[in-house]
Design an enzyme around this catalytic site. Structure first.
Site, PDB file in Angstrom:
ATOM      1  N   LYS A  52       0.848  -1.206   0.000  1.00 43.99           N
ATOM      2  CA  LYS A  52       0.000   0.000   0.000  1.00 43.99           C
ATOM      3  C   LYS A  52       0.878   1.249   0.000  1.00 43.99           C
ATOM      4  O   LYS A  52       0.611   2.205  -0.726  1.00 43.99           O
ATOM      5  CB  LYS A  52      -0.953  -0.024   1.214  1.00 43.99           C
ATOM      6  CG  LYS A  52      -2.068  -1.048   1.040  1.00 43.99           C
ATOM      7  CD  LYS A  52      -2.895  -1.291   2.295  1.00 43.99           C
ATOM      8  CE  LYS A  52      -3.916  -2.413   2.043  1.00 43.99           C
ATOM      9  NZ  LYS A  52      -4.737  -2.749   3.188  1.00 43.99           N
ATOM     10  N   GLN A  96      -4.695  -1.419   9.442  1.00 44.44           N
ATOM     11  CA  GLN A  96      -4.654  -2.757   8.837  1.00 44.44           C
ATOM     12  C   GLN A  96      -5.269  -3.795   9.785  1.00 44.44           C
ATOM     13  O   GLN A  96      -4.913  -3.872  10.957  1.00 44.44           O
ATOM     14  CB  GLN A  96      -3.199  -3.116   8.498  1.00 44.44           C
ATOM     15  CG  GLN A  96      -3.033  -4.396   7.702  1.00 44.44           C
ATOM     16  CD  GLN A  96      -3.622  -4.343   6.304  1.00 44.44           C
ATOM     17  OE1 GLN A  96      -3.732  -3.291   5.688  1.00 44.44           O
ATOM     18  NE2 GLN A  96      -4.030  -5.489   5.794  1.00 44.44           N
ATOM     19  N   ASP A 119     -11.128   2.894   3.829  1.00 43.86           N
ATOM     20  CA  ASP A 119     -11.509   1.481   3.683  1.00 43.86           C
ATOM     21  C   ASP A 119     -13.023   1.341   3.487  1.00 43.86           C
ATOM     22  O   ASP A 119     -13.502   0.276   3.104  1.00 43.86           O
ATOM     23  CB  ASP A 119     -11.141   0.710   4.959  1.00 43.86           C
ATOM     24  CG  ASP A 119      -9.770   0.053   4.893  1.00 43.86           C
ATOM     25  OD1 ASP A 119      -9.436  -0.483   3.830  1.00 43.86           O
ATOM     26  OD2 ASP A 119      -9.068   0.066   5.914  1.00 43.86           O
TER      27      ASP A 119
HETATM   28  N1  GUN Z   1      -7.005  -6.673   6.036  1.00 43.22           N
HETATM   29  C1  GUN Z   1      -7.286  -7.411   4.949  1.00 43.22           C
HETATM   30  N2  GUN Z   1      -7.827  -6.638   3.977  1.00 43.22           N
HETATM   31  C2  GUN Z   1      -7.890  -5.385   4.482  1.00 43.22           C
HETATM   32  C3  GUN Z   1      -8.347  -4.145   3.950  1.00 43.22           C
HETATM   33  O1  GUN Z   1      -8.815  -4.038   2.813  1.00 43.22           O
HETATM   34  N3  GUN Z   1      -8.226  -3.076   4.781  1.00 43.22           N
HETATM   35  C4  GUN Z   1      -7.727  -3.168   6.042  1.00 43.22           C
HETATM   36  N4  GUN Z   1      -7.670  -2.064   6.777  1.00 43.22           N
HETATM   37  N5  GUN Z   1      -7.303  -4.309   6.563  1.00 43.22           N
HETATM   38  C5  GUN Z   1      -7.374  -5.415   5.780  1.00 43.22           C
END
Ligand code: GUN
Length: 280
Positions: A52, A96, A119
């Site tokens: 990311k 995350q 998100d």
């Molecule tokens: N863990 C797995 N996929 C995601 C996501 O799309 N966003 C976040 N914040 N955590 C995750």
């Protein structure tokens, strides 16, 4: 044999557009920044967070990483989020998941300012998705919709079967397919006669989290098969929820793992971040 839906190709086109929009904002004196929080030592989370941050760099978004130790308390995490909610350099906040078990994930999600919730996990944004009127896109489902559009796959009137009912993928996926006038069914671990259901799918989305779960006998001839899975097989190799080698012989379109849905999820996170910056 199926045409391979290449997430990298769709991503590249979309990221170019995002990069231009970030540049346009910069020319107006508006910066775009994403705060990324990771708690503990989950190795998969570390890989996702690194990807990311790298993607942010690629399109000119500034990323601010907050790597907190496993023993971080919920209060400490909520305090950090409160600070980031009030930081004008931070347009998006991504915490995350999963978080260590002593932290209440929903409380953390609820604490993020909905205007910075890139998100789209906050109940306010989930509500917007349910209504079909939203700014922030749920990243993985929105990435899938972009891929379908890029390959001119029409959802209207099609039977769509989603396997998985998570808040991150299954439920919002169903909403986006419905918005495009698909006829949508959500299946899950308690579904009886799953194969009977999946065999009716023109568009089949697998978000199960089990390696090679979807086998060719579960797939209708000519179906579009989207694989959200990110698993390790017995040899430790990255693989999806779909038995790709066999299912590709039956499907009309199929996403590979890696190189399918994964890059698109990150691209839609960038999209949400530039949207947040545009609105400040
Ligand atoms: N863990 C797995 N996929 C995601 C996501 O799309 N966003 C976040 N914040 N955590 C995750």
């Amino acid at each position: 044999m199926a045409e391979i839906i290449c997430g990298k190709t769709v991503s590249a086109a979309k990221r170019l557009d995002i990069k231009n929009r970030v540049e346009e904002l910069k020319n107006k004196g508006i910066t775009t920044g994403l705060a990324v929080i990771i708690v503990g030592n989950n190795s998969a989370s570390r890989v996702y967070v690194n990807n990311k941050k790298k993607a942010c760099e690629e399109v000119g978004i500034e990323s601010f990483e907050f790597a907190l130790p496993e023993e971080t308390t919920q209060e400490e995490l909520l305090n950090l989020i409160d600070k980031l909610n009030n930081d004008s350099k931070v347009d998006g906040i991504l915490c995350q998941l999963p978080l260590p078990s002593h932290i209440d994930e929903q409380a953390v999600i609820n604490s993020i300012d909905p205007k910075k919730d890139v998100d789209a996990f906050h109940p306010e944004n989930v509500g917007h998705i349910m209504i079909g009127d939203y700014t922030f896109l749920p990243c993985t489902p929105a990435g899938i919709m972009e891929m379908l559009k890029f390959y001119n796959i029409d959802v209207k009137g099609k039977k769509c079967v989603v396997i998985g009912r998570s808040n991150i993928v299954g439920k919002p996926m169903a909403m986006l397919l419905l918005k495009e006038n698909g006829t949508v069914e959500i299946c899950h671990s308690r579904t009886e006669n799953l194969k009977e259901e999946t065999l009716t799918a023109d568009i089949l989305v697998a978000a199960v989290g089990k390696a090679y779960f979807v086998t060719e006998d579960m797939v209708k001839d000519g179906a579009v098969v989207i694989d959200v899975g990110m698993n390790r097989n017995d040899e430790g190799k990255l693989c999806g929820d779909v038995d790709f080698d066999n299912v590709k012989e039956k499907a009309s379109f199929i996403t590979p793992v890696p190189g399918g849905v994964g890059p698109m999820t990150i691209t839609m996170l960038l999209e949400n971040t530039v949207r947040a910056a545009s609105q400040k």
